[in-house]
Design a protein around this motif. Structure first.
Motif, mmCIF file in Angstrom:
data_model
loop_
_atom_site.group_PDB
_atom_site.id
_atom_site.type_symbol
_atom_site.label_atom_id
_atom_site.label_comp_id
_atom_site.label_asym_id
_atom_site.label_seq_id
_atom_site.Cartn_x
_atom_site.Cartn_y
_atom_site.Cartn_z
ATOM 1 N N ASP A 1 4.800 -60.378 34.456
ATOM 2 C CA ASP A 1 5.571 -61.446 34.396
ATOM 3 C C ASP A 1 6.497 -61.656 33.234
ATOM 4 N N ASP A 2 6.036 -61.034 32.198
ATOM 5 C CA ASP A 2 6.807 -61.048 30.694
ATOM 6 C C ASP A 2 6.215 -60.229 29.852
ATOM 7 N N VAL A 3 7.033 -59.866 29.017
ATOM 8 C CA VAL A 3 6.752 -59.117 27.907
ATOM 9 C C VAL A 3 6.972 -59.521 26.430
ATOM 10 N N PHE A 4 6.139 -59.722 25.571
ATOM 11 C CA PHE A 4 6.517 -60.279 24.157
ATOM 12 C C PHE A 4 6.149 -58.898 23.183
ATOM 13 N N ALA A 5 7.068 -58.661 22.421
ATOM 14 C CA ALA A 5 6.611 -57.269 21.766
ATOM 15 C C ALA A 5 7.685 -57.322 20.439
ATOM 16 N N ARG A 6 6.966 -56.991 19.385
ATOM 17 C CA ARG A 6 7.837 -56.884 18.152
ATOM 18 C C ARG A 6 8.682 -55.653 17.966
ATOM 19 N N GLU A 7 8.403 -54.392 18.720
ATOM 20 C CA GLU A 7 9.013 -53.508 18.799
ATOM 21 C C GLU A 7 9.029 -52.820 19.896
ATOM 22 N N PRO A 8 10.091 -51.915 20.317
ATOM 23 C CA PRO A 8 10.019 -51.065 21.882
ATOM 24 C C PRO A 8 8.818 -50.265 21.803
ATOM 25 N N PHE A 9 8.145 -50.392 23.046
ATOM 26 C CA PHE A 9 7.141 -49.407 23.308
ATOM 27 C C PHE A 9 7.067 -48.943 24.587
ATOM 28 N N ASP A 10 6.152 -47.935 24.791
ATOM 29 C CA ASP A 10 6.153 -47.301 26.324
ATOM 30 C C ASP A 10 4.975 -48.091 27.203
ATOM 31 N N LEU A 11 5.730 -48.862 28.059
ATOM 32 C CA LEU A 11 4.787 -49.982 28.871
ATOM 33 C C LEU A 11 4.142 -49.191 29.864
ATOM 34 N N ARG A 12 4.919 -47.993 30.153
ATOM 35 C CA ARG A 12 4.379 -47.169 31.327
ATOM 36 C C ARG A 12 2.901 -46.686 30.977
ATOM 37 N N ALA A 13 2.723 -46.160 29.842
ATOM 38 C CA ALA A 13 1.441 -45.624 29.291
ATOM 39 C C ALA A 13 0.237 -46.592 29.308
ATOM 40 N N TRP A 14 0.643 -47.889 29.284
ATOM 41 C CA TRP A 14 -0.430 -48.981 29.153
ATOM 42 C C TRP A 14 -0.863 -49.323 30.774
ATOM 43 N N ILE A 15 -0.307 -48.922 31.505
ATOM 44 C CA ILE A 15 -0.472 -49.577 33.013
ATOM 45 C C ILE A 15 -1.883 -49.245 33.373
ATOM 46 N N PRO A 16 -2.381 -48.101 33.131
ATOM 47 C CA PRO A 16 -3.838 -47.895 33.627
ATOM 48 C C PRO A 16 -4.833 -48.932 32.914
ATOM 49 N N ARG A 17 -4.343 -49.178 31.738
ATOM 50 C CA ARG A 17 -5.349 -50.241 30.974
ATOM 51 C C ARG A 17 -5.115 -51.651 31.572
ATOM 52 N N LEU A 18 -3.975 -51.927 32.157
ATOM 53 C CA LEU A 18 -3.778 -53.234 32.506
ATOM 54 C C LEU A 18 -4.354 -53.511 33.989
ATOM 55 N N ILE A 19 -4.797 -52.572 34.634
ATOM 56 C CA ILE A 19 -5.286 -52.626 35.952
ATOM 57 C C ILE A 19 -6.717 -52.488 36.173
ATOM 58 N N ASP A 20 -7.569 -53.130 37.152
ATOM 59 C CA ASP A 20 -8.709 -53.163 37.493
ATOM 60 C C ASP A 20 -9.129 -52.585 38.851
ATOM 61 N N GLN A 21 -7.975 -52.090 39.524
ATOM 62 C CA GLN A 21 -8.228 -51.453 40.681
ATOM 63 C C GLN A 21 -6.755 -50.405 41.056
ATOM 64 N N PRO A 22 -6.811 -49.458 41.874
ATOM 65 C CA PRO A 22 -5.548 -48.855 42.357
ATOM 66 C C PRO A 22 -4.393 -49.553 42.579
ATOM 67 N N ILE A 23 -3.209 -49.180 41.963
ATOM 68 C CA ILE A 23 -2.035 -49.830 42.413
ATOM 69 C C ILE A 23 -1.097 -48.995 42.898
ATOM 70 N N ARG A 24 -0.234 -49.321 43.758
ATOM 71 C CA ARG A 24 0.918 -48.456 44.447
ATOM 72 C C ARG A 24 2.380 -49.122 44.045
ATOM 73 N N SER A 25 2.374 -50.154 43.399
ATOM 74 C CA SER A 25 3.733 -50.636 43.285
ATOM 75 C C SER A 25 3.580 -51.980 41.913
ATOM 76 N N ILE A 26 4.791 -51.968 41.328
ATOM 77 C CA ILE A 26 4.925 -53.109 40.346
ATOM 78 C C ILE A 26 5.970 -53.951 40.649
ATOM 79 N N ARG A 27 5.871 -55.434 40.347
ATOM 80 C CA ARG A 27 6.815 -56.171 40.578
ATOM 81 C C ARG A 27 6.931 -56.963 39.085
ATOM 82 N N PHE A 28 8.251 -57.404 38.985
ATOM 83 C CA PHE A 28 8.568 -57.904 37.545
ATOM 84 C C PHE A 28 9.236 -59.156 37.683
ATOM 85 N N GLY A 29 8.854 -60.249 36.536
ATOM 86 C CA GLY A 29 9.024 -61.342 36.507
ATOM 87 C C GLY A 29 10.285 -61.488 35.533
ATOM 88 N N PHE A 30 10.880 -60.390 35.109
ATOM 89 C CA PHE A 30 12.176 -60.512 34.509
ATOM 90 C C PHE A 30 13.088 -59.224 34.747
#
Length: 288
Positions: free
Chosen positions: A219-248
């Motif tokens: 839904d939203d990202v608040f960050a001090r500096e640019p970072f690799d969001l893709r690398a964090w996806i496995p740690r944001l999910i508790d089940q397998p995913i096939r897609s992402i929806r963005f709130g921005f």
């Protein structure tokens, strides 16, 4: 006394705030300002313009001052919210009275609002133009891996302060049509139980995100500096995913995202400015 005298309710107007809090759930059934207010989130950026009658607010239009981003250019703007009238007082033109008072307070600055589709004919009377909002999505296969990203609780004043700092001093989630310094806007749906969890990605990157039906909703990202969001996806999910929806608009964090239709949940109206001609979505956590 003028029967149509509008009262401006600011951060220090405790008694009038109580009357405003009584008004809100009578017009917006699932909404409440009491917890948000108890958190100390009602600051000088938020003003309610309420029409009083017999010791209560019977109509209102609120103004939230915002730092709007338009193609990377920051401008002071305002977003309207809590616009309405008690059911018992409708048909008397009271919503028009409070709208005029709120817009007078905005002056010539850009103004935006998100409205229920049922009132599409109302806001153009005040110089607002409807504006298309686009949904963004990406195909992305991922499975949970590594320690889960910690969940943060905005009940904690230190967490609210941290969000305020990241929102004010950090990157906006999008510069195409976004905002900065809107932590008190983002905290309102949290206080009402409407928001997805706030997760911590490293020391200075926080996201509102959750998984539903094999899709990760960012839904939203608040960050001090640019970072690799893709690398964090496995740690944001508790089940397998096939897609992402963005709130921005994800041009910064996922530039290969594709458009996936029109956002039909709330109608955007704008006044005194024109957003980007490119496809865009104003961050959902910045909606009042």
């Amino acid at each position: 006394m003028d029967p149509h005298a509008v009262t401006e309710i600011g951060a220090g107007d405790i008694q009038s705030q109580e009357l405003f809090c009584d008004y809100v759930p009578q017009v917006f059934r699932r909404a409440d300002f009491r917890r948000w207010r108890a958190w100390g989130e009602w600051n000088d950026d938020y003003r309610a313009f309420g029409l009083m009658e017999s010791g209560r607010v019977v109509a209102n239009a609120s103004v939230m001052r915002m730092r709007l981003l338009l193609e990377g250019r920051e401008v002071t703007a305002h977003q309207l919210g809590a616009v309405g009238c008690l059911p018992s007082h409708r048909g008397r033109g009271l919503a028009r009275v409070v709208m005029n008072a709120a817009l007078e307070a905005c002056g010539d600055a850009p103004v935006l609002l998100f409205a229920n589709p049922k009132v599409r004919q109302f806001y153009p009377r005040f110089g607002f133009q409807p504006q298309l909002q686009t949904l963004f999505a990406a195909t992305h296969d991922a499975v949970p891996e590594g320690p889960p990203a910690p969940t943060l609780n905005l009940e904690d004043a230190a967490v609210r302060a941290g969000l305020a700092t990241l929102s004010s001093e950090g990157l906006s989630s999008t510069e195409r049509f976004g905002a900065r310094s809107y932590a008190t806007v983002a905290s309102w749906p949290v206080a009402n139980g409407f928001a997805r969890p706030l997760r911590q990605l490293g020391s200075e990157a926080w996201v509102f995100a959750g998984v539903e039906g094999g899709t990760l909703y960012l839904d939203d990202v608040f960050a001090r500096e640019p970072f690799d969001l893709r690398a964090w996806i496995p740690r944001l999910i508790d089940q397998p995913i096939r897609s992402i929806r963005f709130g921005f608009t994800p041009e910064r964090y996922w530039p290969e995202a594709v458009t996936a239709g029109e956002d039909l949940e709330a109608d955007l109206f704008v006044r005194n400015f024109r957003p980007s001609p490119e496809a865009h979505r104003f961050p959902v956590m910045a909606h009042t």
